[in-house]
Design a protein around this motif. Structure first.
Motif, PDB file in Angstrom:
ATOM      1  N   SER A   1      32.616  25.430 -12.713  1.00 25.91           N
ATOM      2  CA  SER A   1      33.850  25.951 -12.106  1.00 25.91           C
ATOM      3  C   SER A   1      33.483  27.010 -11.073  1.00 25.91           C
ATOM      4  N   THR A   2      34.504  27.450 -10.311  1.00 25.85           N
ATOM      5  CA  THR A   2      34.339  28.629  -9.453  1.00 25.85           C
ATOM      6  C   THR A   2      34.505  29.874 -10.343  1.00 25.85           C
ATOM      7  N   PRO A   3      34.074  31.066  -9.854  1.00 24.41           N
ATOM      8  CA  PRO A   3      34.173  32.256 -10.701  1.00 24.41           C
ATOM      9  C   PRO A   3      35.605  32.523 -11.176  1.00 24.41           C
TER      10      PRO A   3
ATOM     11  N   GLY B   1      36.846  21.105  -4.197  1.00 25.96           N
ATOM     12  CA  GLY B   1      35.656  20.617  -3.518  1.00 25.96           C
ATOM     13  C   GLY B   1      34.433  21.496  -3.726  1.00 25.96           C
ATOM     14  N   SER B   2      34.635  22.796  -3.936  1.00 32.00           N
ATOM     15  CA  SER B   2      33.483  23.672  -4.144  1.00 32.00           C
ATOM     16  C   SER B   2      32.783  23.339  -5.463  1.00 32.00           C
ATOM     17  N   THR B   3      33.583  23.094  -6.491  1.00 36.99           N
ATOM     18  CA  THR B   3      33.022  22.795  -7.813  1.00 36.99           C
ATOM     19  C   THR B   3      32.419  21.390  -7.831  1.00 36.99           C
TER      20      THR B   3
ATOM     21  N   PRO C   1      39.632  16.978 -10.589  1.00 35.58           N
ATOM     22  CA  PRO C   1      40.010  17.731  -9.388  1.00 35.58           C
ATOM     23  C   PRO C   1      41.276  18.553  -9.594  1.00 35.58           C
ATOM     24  N   THR C   2      41.258  19.776  -9.057  1.00 34.42           N
ATOM     25  CA  THR C   2      42.447  20.633  -9.160  1.00 34.42           C
ATOM     26  C   THR C   2      42.920  21.093  -7.779  1.00 34.42           C
ATOM     27  N   THR C   3      42.389  20.470  -6.709  1.00 37.25           N
ATOM     28  CA  THR C   3      42.904  20.685  -5.351  1.00 37.25           C
ATOM     29  C   THR C   3      43.077  19.294  -4.739  1.00 37.25           C
ATOM     30  N   TYR C   4      43.426  19.255  -3.451  1.00 39.08           N
ATOM     31  CA  TYR C   4      43.730  17.961  -2.817  1.00 39.08           C
ATOM     32  C   TYR C   4      42.725  17.591  -1.743  1.00 39.08           C
ATOM     33  N   SER C   5      41.502  18.143  -1.805  1.00 39.75           N
ATOM     34  CA  SER C   5      40.567  17.918  -0.692  1.00 39.75           C
ATOM     35  C   SER C   5      39.838  16.573  -0.774  1.00 39.75           C
ATOM     36  N   GLY C   6      39.914  15.882  -1.895  1.00 35.10           N
ATOM     37  CA  GLY C   6      39.439  14.499  -1.976  1.00 35.10           C
ATOM     38  C   GLY C   6      37.935  14.307  -2.136  1.00 35.10           C
TER      39      GLY C   6
ATOM     40  N   MET D   1      36.002  11.615  -4.387  1.00 31.72           N
ATOM     41  CA  MET D   1      35.933  10.175  -4.100  1.00 31.72           C
ATOM     42  C   MET D   1      34.854   9.831  -3.096  1.00 31.72           C
ATOM     43  N   THR D   2      34.015  10.795  -2.712  1.00 32.67           N
ATOM     44  CA  THR D   2      33.065  10.507  -1.636  1.00 32.67           C
ATOM     45  C   THR D   2      31.602  10.612  -2.090  1.00 32.67           C
ATOM     46  N   THR D   3      30.749   9.918  -1.347  1.00 28.65           N
ATOM     47  CA  THR D   3      29.302  10.019  -1.566  1.00 28.65           C
ATOM     48  C   THR D   3      28.711  11.105  -0.661  1.00 28.65           C
TER      49      THR D   3
ATOM     50  N   LEU E   1      23.061  27.356   7.904  1.00 29.71           N
ATOM     51  CA  LEU E   1      23.390  26.035   8.466  1.00 29.71           C
ATOM     52  C   LEU E   1      23.813  25.100   7.346  1.00 29.71           C
ATOM     53  N   LYS E   2      24.987  24.490   7.531  1.00 27.54           N
ATOM     54  CA  LYS E   2      25.446  23.526   6.530  1.00 27.54           C
ATOM     55  C   LYS E   2      25.080  22.120   6.984  1.00 27.54           C
ATOM     56  N   ARG E   3      24.373  21.406   6.103  1.00 29.51           N
ATOM     57  CA  ARG E   3      24.031  20.022   6.439  1.00 29.51           C
ATOM     58  C   ARG E   3      24.743  19.110   5.449  1.00 29.51           C
TER      59      ARG E   3
HETATM   60  P1  NAD Z   1      37.868  25.047  -3.448  1.00 27.83           P
HETATM   61  O1  NAD Z   1      37.246  24.187  -4.450  1.00 27.83           O
HETATM   62  O2  NAD Z   1      36.973  25.933  -2.620  1.00 27.83           O
HETATM   63  O3  NAD Z   1      38.992  25.938  -4.141  1.00 27.83           O
HETATM   64  C1  NAD Z   1      39.757  26.864  -3.388  1.00 27.83           C
HETATM   65  C2  NAD Z   1      40.161  28.033  -4.283  1.00 27.83           C
HETATM   66  O4  NAD Z   1      41.175  27.587  -5.187  1.00 27.83           O
HETATM   67  C3  NAD Z   1      39.016  28.562  -5.147  1.00 27.83           C
HETATM   68  O5  NAD Z   1      39.103  29.964  -5.184  1.00 27.83           O
HETATM   69  C4  NAD Z   1      39.295  27.966  -6.521  1.00 27.83           C
HETATM   70  O6  NAD Z   1      38.815  28.768  -7.555  1.00 27.83           O
HETATM   71  C5  NAD Z   1      40.810  27.915  -6.525  1.00 27.83           C
HETATM   72  N1  NAD Z   1      41.395  26.873  -7.361  1.00 27.83           N
HETATM   73  C6  NAD Z   1      40.992  25.589  -7.469  1.00 27.83           C
HETATM   74  N2  NAD Z   1      41.828  24.927  -8.260  1.00 27.83           N
HETATM   75  C7  NAD Z   1      42.773  25.803  -8.667  1.00 27.83           C
HETATM   76  C8  NAD Z   1      43.943  25.687  -9.502  1.00 27.83           C
HETATM   77  N3  NAD Z   1      44.338  24.532 -10.026  1.00 27.83           N
HETATM   78  N4  NAD Z   1      44.672  26.802  -9.689  1.00 27.83           N
HETATM   79  C9  NAD Z   1      44.338  27.991  -9.090  1.00 27.83           C
HETATM   80  N5  NAD Z   1      43.263  28.146  -8.298  1.00 27.83           N
HETATM   81  C10 NAD Z   1      42.489  27.051  -8.089  1.00 27.83           C
HETATM   82  O7  NAD Z   1      38.783  24.217  -2.437  1.00 27.83           O
HETATM   83  P2  NAD Z   1      38.600  22.841  -1.699  1.00 27.83           P
HETATM   84  O8  NAD Z   1      39.270  23.023  -0.400  1.00 27.83           O
HETATM   85  O9  NAD Z   1      38.993  21.715  -2.578  1.00 27.83           O
HETATM   86  O10 NAD Z   1      37.024  22.704  -1.489  1.00 27.83           O
HETATM   87  C11 NAD Z   1      36.311  23.210  -0.377  1.00 27.83           C
HETATM   88  C12 NAD Z   1      34.866  22.755  -0.452  1.00 27.83           C
HETATM   89  O11 NAD Z   1      34.816  21.349  -0.684  1.00 27.83           O
HETATM   90  C13 NAD Z   1      34.070  22.985   0.818  1.00 27.83           C
HETATM   91  O12 NAD Z   1      32.790  23.456   0.519  1.00 27.83           O
HETATM   92  C14 NAD Z   1      33.996  21.601   1.448  1.00 27.83           C
HETATM   93  O13 NAD Z   1      32.888  21.435   2.286  1.00 27.83           O
HETATM   94  C15 NAD Z   1      33.988  20.706   0.250  1.00 27.83           C
HETATM   95  N6  NAD Z   1      34.532  19.365   0.510  1.00 27.83           N
HETATM   96  C16 NAD Z   1      33.649  18.324   0.425  1.00 27.83           C
HETATM   97  C17 NAD Z   1      34.090  17.035   0.640  1.00 27.83           C
HETATM   98  C18 NAD Z   1      33.118  15.898   0.504  1.00 27.83           C
HETATM   99  O14 NAD Z   1      33.486  14.747   0.621  1.00 27.83           O
HETATM  100  N7  NAD Z   1      31.866  16.174   0.236  1.00 27.83           N
HETATM  101  C19 NAD Z   1      35.439  16.781   0.927  1.00 27.83           C
HETATM  102  C20 NAD Z   1      36.310  17.873   1.005  1.00 27.83           C
HETATM  103  C21 NAD Z   1      35.837  19.166   0.785  1.00 27.83           C
END
Ligand code: NAD
Length: 345
Positions: A31-33, A87-89, A108-113, A116-118, A127-129
């Motif tokens: 998880s995140t902190p 996405g961070s987790t 997943p608990t956000t909508y960044s998707g 589902m990706t490789t 630098l982010k790669r």
């Molecule tokens: P995140 O994971 O960074 O979360 C944003 C904030 O919301 C954090 O502080 C987290 O602790 C908090 N949070 C998460 N869920 C919560 C909940 N249910 N209730 C309350 N707080 C909650 O956000 P994100 O935008 O999903 O992820 C960003 C990261 O994901 C970036 O590093 C990005 O590069 C990566 N990402 C990767 C891909 C991929 O395909 N590889 C796709 C999208 C994003």
């Protein structure tokens, strides 16, 4: 964690199925902190199948954090990662899976998707790669809209716009095909309806469910189609200037769409149709206004003096893009995003 209270047994059953199907007996919870308590409670639900909790996931997966988490996973003898978060987790779980091959169960608990990706990302020396590897694709994803109820409206809206950005680029990226385009258009439509409803009522479970549906489609479309200039710029702004990921995507998207608009007319027609707008870049901008999102890179810590440096870093290794990536044009794009101007017609 909000949904666990109301639906404890259902979540427990899903988790055990997800972890058990992998034959795992020692799951490392990530998880995140800020969300470590939630991960600890999920660990309780897993009982003897939980090996421990690592609660230090942060945005953009700094290499030092990835290496620390890999060490902890090895020390605990983990045989599976359960990523509870956004996405961070999930990104940290991917970094562990990349070197260890451990299977990932994503909740997943956000909508960044990202689930589902490789695609994975690692940040080293500013630098982010990003790259792709089949090993990092989660083996099981558990979608439960109740787990997103605690996600603040502003974070919900920004991460939803991040998913829309995946779709806009999937519609003109090199690997796109008619099916990914259908998925991307449907995702934009679903998210453009759901996100304003979430802003109105944070507890709207149907809207949260539709937003997860949109996120799933967005991640799957991006995974197959790939990305282009917009993602390259956002990876640069996040990795080298430490800007917040989802807000950066949201702010840059209308301007990147404007840059590519005339070079990708079919994609833009689909985006506009999904938004119910006449023009894709302006439709995206207007949706963001409606969601009360920040509209200027200057609002999220970007310095004007760094715009050119950002452009140079991004253009060192550009992604394929429908419109040629030209120095003056991209600088104008970044300037428009810095100032938050509505894209020109
Ligand atoms: P995140 O994971 O960074 O979360 C944003 C904030 O919301 C954090 O502080 C987290 O602790 C908090 N949070 C998460 N869920 C919560 C909940 N249910 N209730 C309350 N707080 C909650 O956000 P994100 O935008 O999903 O992820 C960003 C990261 O994901 C970036 O590093 C990005 O590069 C990566 N990402 C990767 C891909 C991929 O395909 N590889 C796709 C999208 C994003």
């Amino acid at each position: 964690m909000d949904g666990v209270e109301g639906d404890l047994w259902l979540v427990r059953a899903r988790l055990h199925r997800g972890v058990g199907r992998r034959g795992a007996t020692r799951a490392l919870l990530l998880s995140t902190p800020g969300r470590a308590e939630g991960a600890r409670r999920v660990a309780e639900l897993l009982g003897a199948r939980a090996a421990g909790v690592y609660g230090k996931a942060v945005m953009h997966v700094p290499l030092e954090v990835a290496e620390d988490a890999r060490r902890v996973a090895a020390e605990l003898g983990a045989d599976c990662c359960v990523a509870v978060g956004g996405g961070s987790t999930v990104g940290l779980a991917k970094a562990i899976a990349l070197t260890s091959g451990l299977p990932i169960v994503a909740v997943p608990t956000t909508y960044s998707g990202s689930e589902m990706t490789t695609v994975y990302g690692l940040t080293e020396g500013g630098l982010k790669r990003t790259a792709r590897d089949a090993r990092v694709l989660p083996k099981t994803v558990i979608y439960d809209p109740e787990l997103t109820l605690g996600l603040p409206p502003a974070v919900s809206a920004a991460s939803g716009m991040n998913a829309i950005a995946h779709c806009v680029e999937a519609l003109y990226a090199q690997g796109g095909n008619p099916i990914t385009s259908l998925m991307a258009e449907e995702s934009i439509r679903a998210l453009a309806v759901a996100l304003p409803l979430i802003i109105e009522d944070q507890n709207d479970l149907n809207a949260r469910s539709d937003a997860l549906y949109g996120a799933w489609l967005a991640g799957a479309a991006l995974a197959a189609a790939g990305v282009a200039l917009h993602h390259k710029l956002c990876h640069t702004l996040g990795g080298s200037f430490d800007l917040p990921h989802a807000e950066t995507h949201s702010i840059v998207l209308p301007h990147a769409a404007r840059y590519n608009r005339d070079a990708a007319p079919e994609a833009m027609a689909r985006v506009a149709r999904a938004l119910g707008a006449d023009d894709a870049p302006r439709g995206l901008y207007d949706l963001e206004l409606k969601l009360n999102l920040k509209m200027r890179l200057s609002d999220i810590g970007m310095r004007e003096a760094d715009l050119e440096r950002a452009e140079k870093i991004a253009l060192e290794s550009p992604y394929p893009n429908p419109r040629p990536v030209e120095y003056e044009g991209v600088l104008a794009l970044l300037r428009a995003a810095y100032e938050g101007r509505r894209p020109e017609a």
